[in-house]
Design a protein around this motif. Structure first.
Motif, PDB file in Angstrom:
ATOM      1  N   ARG A  18      32.932  30.775  41.940  1.00  0.00           N
ATOM      2  CA  ARG A  18      32.894  31.058  43.383  1.00  0.00           C
ATOM      3  C   ARG A  18      34.303  31.145  43.949  1.00  0.00           C
ATOM      4  O   ARG A  18      34.589  31.984  44.810  1.00  0.00           O
ATOM      5  CB  ARG A  18      32.072  29.992  44.116  1.00  0.00           C
ATOM      6  N   SER A  19      35.186  30.299  43.467  1.00  0.00           N
ATOM      7  CA  SER A  19      36.572  30.335  43.922  1.00  0.00           C
ATOM      8  C   SER A  19      37.246  31.639  43.499  1.00  0.00           C
ATOM      9  O   SER A  19      38.005  32.238  44.271  1.00  0.00           O
ATOM     10  CB  SER A  19      37.344  29.134  43.370  1.00  0.00           C
ATOM     11  N   LEU A  20      36.980  32.057  42.259  1.00  0.00           N
ATOM     12  CA  LEU A  20      37.528  33.318  41.783  1.00  0.00           C
ATOM     13  C   LEU A  20      37.013  34.469  42.641  1.00  0.00           C
ATOM     14  O   LEU A  20      37.789  35.340  43.068  1.00  0.00           O
ATOM     15  CB  LEU A  20      37.143  33.533  40.325  1.00  0.00           C
ATOM     16  N   ARG A  21      35.729  34.481  42.906  1.00  0.00           N
ATOM     17  CA  ARG A  21      35.132  35.545  43.713  1.00  0.00           C
ATOM     18  C   ARG A  21      35.772  35.598  45.100  1.00  0.00           C
ATOM     19  O   ARG A  21      36.098  36.676  45.621  1.00  0.00           O
ATOM     20  CB  ARG A  21      33.613  35.320  43.810  1.00  0.00           C
ATOM     21  N   SER A  22      35.969  34.448  45.704  1.00  0.00           N
ATOM     22  CA  SER A  22      36.550  34.383  47.039  1.00  0.00           C
ATOM     23  C   SER A  22      37.991  34.878  47.048  1.00  0.00           C
ATOM     24  O   SER A  22      38.412  35.621  47.943  1.00  0.00           O
ATOM     25  CB  SER A  22      36.484  32.943  47.555  1.00  0.00           C
ATOM     26  N   ALA A  23      38.753  34.478  46.046  1.00  0.00           N
ATOM     27  CA  ALA A  23      40.162  34.867  45.989  1.00  0.00           C
ATOM     28  C   ALA A  23      40.314  36.371  45.766  1.00  0.00           C
ATOM     29  O   ALA A  23      41.153  37.022  46.397  1.00  0.00           O
ATOM     30  CB  ALA A  23      40.869  34.090  44.881  1.00  0.00           C
TER      31      ALA A  23
ATOM     32  N   SER B   5      38.094  38.651  46.512  1.00  0.00           N
ATOM     33  CA  SER B   5      37.613  39.297  47.734  1.00  0.00           C
ATOM     34  C   SER B   5      38.728  39.382  48.772  1.00  0.00           C
ATOM     35  O   SER B   5      38.917  40.411  49.431  1.00  0.00           O
ATOM     36  CB  SER B   5      36.419  38.534  48.304  1.00  0.00           C
ATOM     37  N   ALA B   6      39.482  38.303  48.915  1.00  0.00           N
ATOM     38  CA  ALA B   6      40.595  38.292  49.871  1.00  0.00           C
ATOM     39  C   ALA B   6      41.651  39.323  49.485  1.00  0.00           C
ATOM     40  O   ALA B   6      42.198  40.029  50.354  1.00  0.00           O
ATOM     41  CB  ALA B   6      41.210  36.900  49.938  1.00  0.00           C
ATOM     42  N   LEU B   7      41.947  39.425  48.184  1.00  0.00           N
ATOM     43  CA  LEU B   7      42.893  40.427  47.719  1.00  0.00           C
ATOM     44  C   LEU B   7      42.385  41.828  48.040  1.00  0.00           C
ATOM     45  O   LEU B   7      43.139  42.671  48.560  1.00  0.00           O
ATOM     46  CB  LEU B   7      43.105  40.285  46.215  1.00  0.00           C
ATOM     47  N   GLY B   8      41.130  42.089  47.738  1.00  0.00           N
ATOM     48  CA  GLY B   8      40.562  43.409  47.992  1.00  0.00           C
ATOM     49  C   GLY B   8      40.591  43.781  49.463  1.00  0.00           C
ATOM     50  O   GLY B   8      40.909  44.917  49.828  1.00  0.00           O
ATOM     51  N   LYS B   9      40.279  42.828  50.326  1.00  0.00           N
ATOM     52  CA  LYS B   9      40.254  43.115  51.760  1.00  0.00           C
ATOM     53  C   LYS B   9      41.647  43.394  52.309  1.00  0.00           C
ATOM     54  O   LYS B   9      41.811  44.114  53.286  1.00  0.00           O
ATOM     55  CB  LYS B   9      39.597  41.959  52.497  1.00  0.00           C
ATOM     56  N   ARG B  10      42.673  42.816  51.686  1.00  0.00           N
ATOM     57  CA  ARG B  10      44.043  43.108  52.114  1.00  0.00           C
ATOM     58  C   ARG B  10      44.411  44.560  51.812  1.00  0.00           C
ATOM     59  O   ARG B  10      45.199  45.172  52.531  1.00  0.00           O
ATOM     60  CB  ARG B  10      45.040  42.179  51.424  1.00  0.00           C
TER      61      ARG B  10
ATOM     62  N   LEU C  54      35.785  38.704  34.320  1.00  0.00           N
ATOM     63  CA  LEU C  54      36.351  40.028  34.571  1.00  0.00           C
ATOM     64  C   LEU C  54      35.401  40.883  35.406  1.00  0.00           C
ATOM     65  O   LEU C  54      35.838  41.623  36.299  1.00  0.00           O
ATOM     66  CB  LEU C  54      36.654  40.724  33.251  1.00  0.00           C
ATOM     67  N   SER C  55      34.105  40.793  35.153  1.00  0.00           N
ATOM     68  CA  SER C  55      33.143  41.558  35.939  1.00  0.00           C
ATOM     69  C   SER C  55      33.101  41.076  37.383  1.00  0.00           C
ATOM     70  O   SER C  55      32.873  41.869  38.313  1.00  0.00           O
ATOM     71  CB  SER C  55      31.748  41.492  35.306  1.00  0.00           C
ATOM     72  N   THR C  56      33.329  39.788  37.593  1.00  0.00           N
ATOM     73  CA  THR C  56      33.402  39.256  38.955  1.00  0.00           C
ATOM     74  C   THR C  56      34.580  39.871  39.703  1.00  0.00           C
ATOM     75  O   THR C  56      34.464  40.245  40.880  1.00  0.00           O
ATOM     76  CB  THR C  56      33.549  37.722  38.930  1.00  0.00           C
ATOM     77  N   VAL C  57      35.715  39.983  39.019  1.00  0.00           N
ATOM     78  CA  VAL C  57      36.899  40.585  39.635  1.00  0.00           C
ATOM     79  C   VAL C  57      36.619  42.019  40.055  1.00  0.00           C
ATOM     80  O   VAL C  57      36.882  42.421  41.199  1.00  0.00           O
ATOM     81  CB  VAL C  57      38.100  40.539  38.669  1.00  0.00           C
ATOM     82  N   LEU C  58      36.050  42.816  39.152  1.00  0.00           N
ATOM     83  CA  LEU C  58      35.799  44.221  39.458  1.00  0.00           C
ATOM     84  C   LEU C  58      34.756  44.365  40.567  1.00  0.00           C
ATOM     85  O   LEU C  58      34.898  45.214  41.453  1.00  0.00           O
ATOM     86  CB  LEU C  58      35.346  44.965  38.204  1.00  0.00           C
ATOM     87  N   GLU C  59      33.707  43.556  40.522  1.00  0.00           N
ATOM     88  CA  GLU C  59      32.681  43.634  41.564  1.00  0.00           C
ATOM     89  C   GLU C  59      33.275  43.372  42.943  1.00  0.00           C
ATOM     90  O   GLU C  59      32.986  44.095  43.907  1.00  0.00           O
ATOM     91  CB  GLU C  59      31.558  42.641  41.284  1.00  0.00           C
ATOM     92  N   GLU C  60      34.093  42.330  43.055  1.00  0.00           N
ATOM     93  CA  GLU C  60      34.629  41.978  44.372  1.00  0.00           C
ATOM     94  C   GLU C  60      35.637  43.009  44.873  1.00  0.00           C
ATOM     95  O   GLU C  60      35.706  43.275  46.076  1.00  0.00           O
ATOM     96  CB  GLU C  60      35.256  40.587  44.327  1.00  0.00           C
ATOM     97  N   LEU C  61      36.429  43.575  43.973  1.00  0.00           N
ATOM     98  CA  LEU C  61      37.321  44.652  44.394  1.00  0.00           C
ATOM     99  C   LEU C  61      36.508  45.848  44.875  1.00  0.00           C
ATOM    100  O   LEU C  61      36.844  46.492  45.878  1.00  0.00           O
ATOM    101  CB  LEU C  61      38.249  45.062  43.250  1.00  0.00           C
TER     102      LEU C  61
END
Length: 376
Positions: free
Chosen positions: A10-15, A17-22, A60-67
């Protein structure tokens, strides 16, 4: 299998997500790639001893999904760390790991992946790109099509076929082909789809490769190939789910704010229910994606193969429906550049088509899972 995410995930997903929104929908690919690499997201699935995060395809899939959910998916994540990085980490020599994994992890080096051919598609049994020995070297000849990001990559992991020393039959093998190898040429394909990563046709005309260009055991056959294809399907699912989430979020925001006849349009069930259904479909697809990633990371290649195909199918269908419904929710505005949804109508179809069509996935499930006879 866990059905809920850990606090770490969850922490990874949140972090992320914040990067993507920037960066947002108008992101610069190189800037985002570089920042994601510095934060350790690109190599989160690679071994720690080579600069990776020591995680797996789940992370890794969490990273791509959130981006993707932020509107800035990095397609080359599917190829470089997920396919090529995974194959090299599992089957590469010590020298290959040292040469490639640190650079893939920190984003300074990328690899493309070449399997699809003009006549064979992704059918590894019909691949005509062949490799044969010439002294201690290999000579590789053939063609590939719809290969993503070759212009960005330092090398391409090419799927060819060699003669099995035990049976004499041809079987797939993987070769690292540097971008400047003599005889290795590329032609950009003119695509209607607008994307940052371009598509190429590759020609290999007696490309001479040293013996150590071969990844893994030349007699391992399909084992090494599917070590890369299962992560590819899981990551394609993540790509699709992220895209669907992005479109759905824009539609929900619009439906809350757009008022006609004294009520927001989202108050009407004709608008609300299809959006709710799209959300349900995306969540269900995500569960299957997470199951596939968990099985793969646990070393269950057979179980992961079935789940990865199902996840890719479910995510592709859910993405297309979510994008279509989101565009319809906005009406004419859904086709304007301002709202950024119209381009997703075409992009969403990619997850249905690549890296394997939904029809071939249905073939896989009907044969492998249900035990039904083949028609081919």
């Amino acid at each position: 299998m866990p059905t809920t995410e850990t606090e770490e995930h969850r922490s990874l997903r949140s972090a992320v997500s914040a990067l993507g929104k920037r960066h947002g929908r108008t992101y610069d690919r190189e800037q985002l790639w570089s920042e994601a690499a510095k934060l350790g997201y690109l190599g989160v699935n690679l071994p720690e001893e080579y600069g990776g995060g020591g995680g797996g395809i789940s992370e890794l899939s969490t990273v791509l999904e959130e981006l993707g959910a932020a509107g800035c998916p990095l397609l080359m994540m599917v190829v470089s760390p997920a396919i090529c990085g995974t194959v090299i980490a599992r089957f590469g020599t010590a020298a290959q790991k040292q040469e490639w994994l640190p650079g893939i992890a920190d984003g300074t080096r990328t690899m493309a992946f070449g399997i699809t051919e003009p006549d064979a598609g992704s059918n590894s049994h019909r691949i005509t790109t062949t490799a044969h020995r010439d002294g201690v070297d290999w000579l590789l000849t053939g063609r590939k099509v719809f290969i993503s990001g070759v212009d960005l990559a330092d090398a391409t992991l090419i799927v060819g076929r060699t003669e099995d020393s035990r049976t004499g039959r041809l079987k797939p093998c993987l070769f690292i082909v540097p971008r400047d190898a003599p005889g290795f040429t590329r032609r950009q394909i003119d695509m209607e789809l607008q994307a940052t990563e371009k598509q190429f046709e590759l020609t290999l005309d007696d490309v001479r490769l040293p013996a150590d260009a071969l990844v893994g055991d030349e007699d391992a056959g399909l084992l090494q190939l599917f070590a890369g294809l299962n992560p590819e399907r899981i990551m394609t699912a993540a790509f699709a789910i992220g895209m669907g989430r992005y479109a759905l979020a824009r539609a929900i925001e619009y439906a809350r704010d757009r008022t006609v006849w004294d009520a927001p349009i989202g108050a009407h069930q004709a608008i609300a229910h299809p959006l709710a259904q799209a959300h349900i479909d995306l969540e269900l697809a995500r569960l299957m994606m997470q199951k596939a990633a968990h099985l793969y990371d646990a070393g269950d290649d057979a179980g992961a193969g079935e789940a990865a195909n199902m996840a890719k199918y479910a995510a592709g269908e859910a993405c297309v429906r979510a994008v279509d419904q989101s565009v319809h929710t906005l009406g004419g505005n859904g086709l304007t550049r301002e709202f950024g949804l119209a381009s997703l109508i075409t992009a969403a179809r990619v997850a249905r088509i690549a890296p394997v069509s939904r029809e071939m996935i249905l073939n896989y499930v009907s044969h492998q899972t249900l035990g039904l006879p083949k028609s081919y």
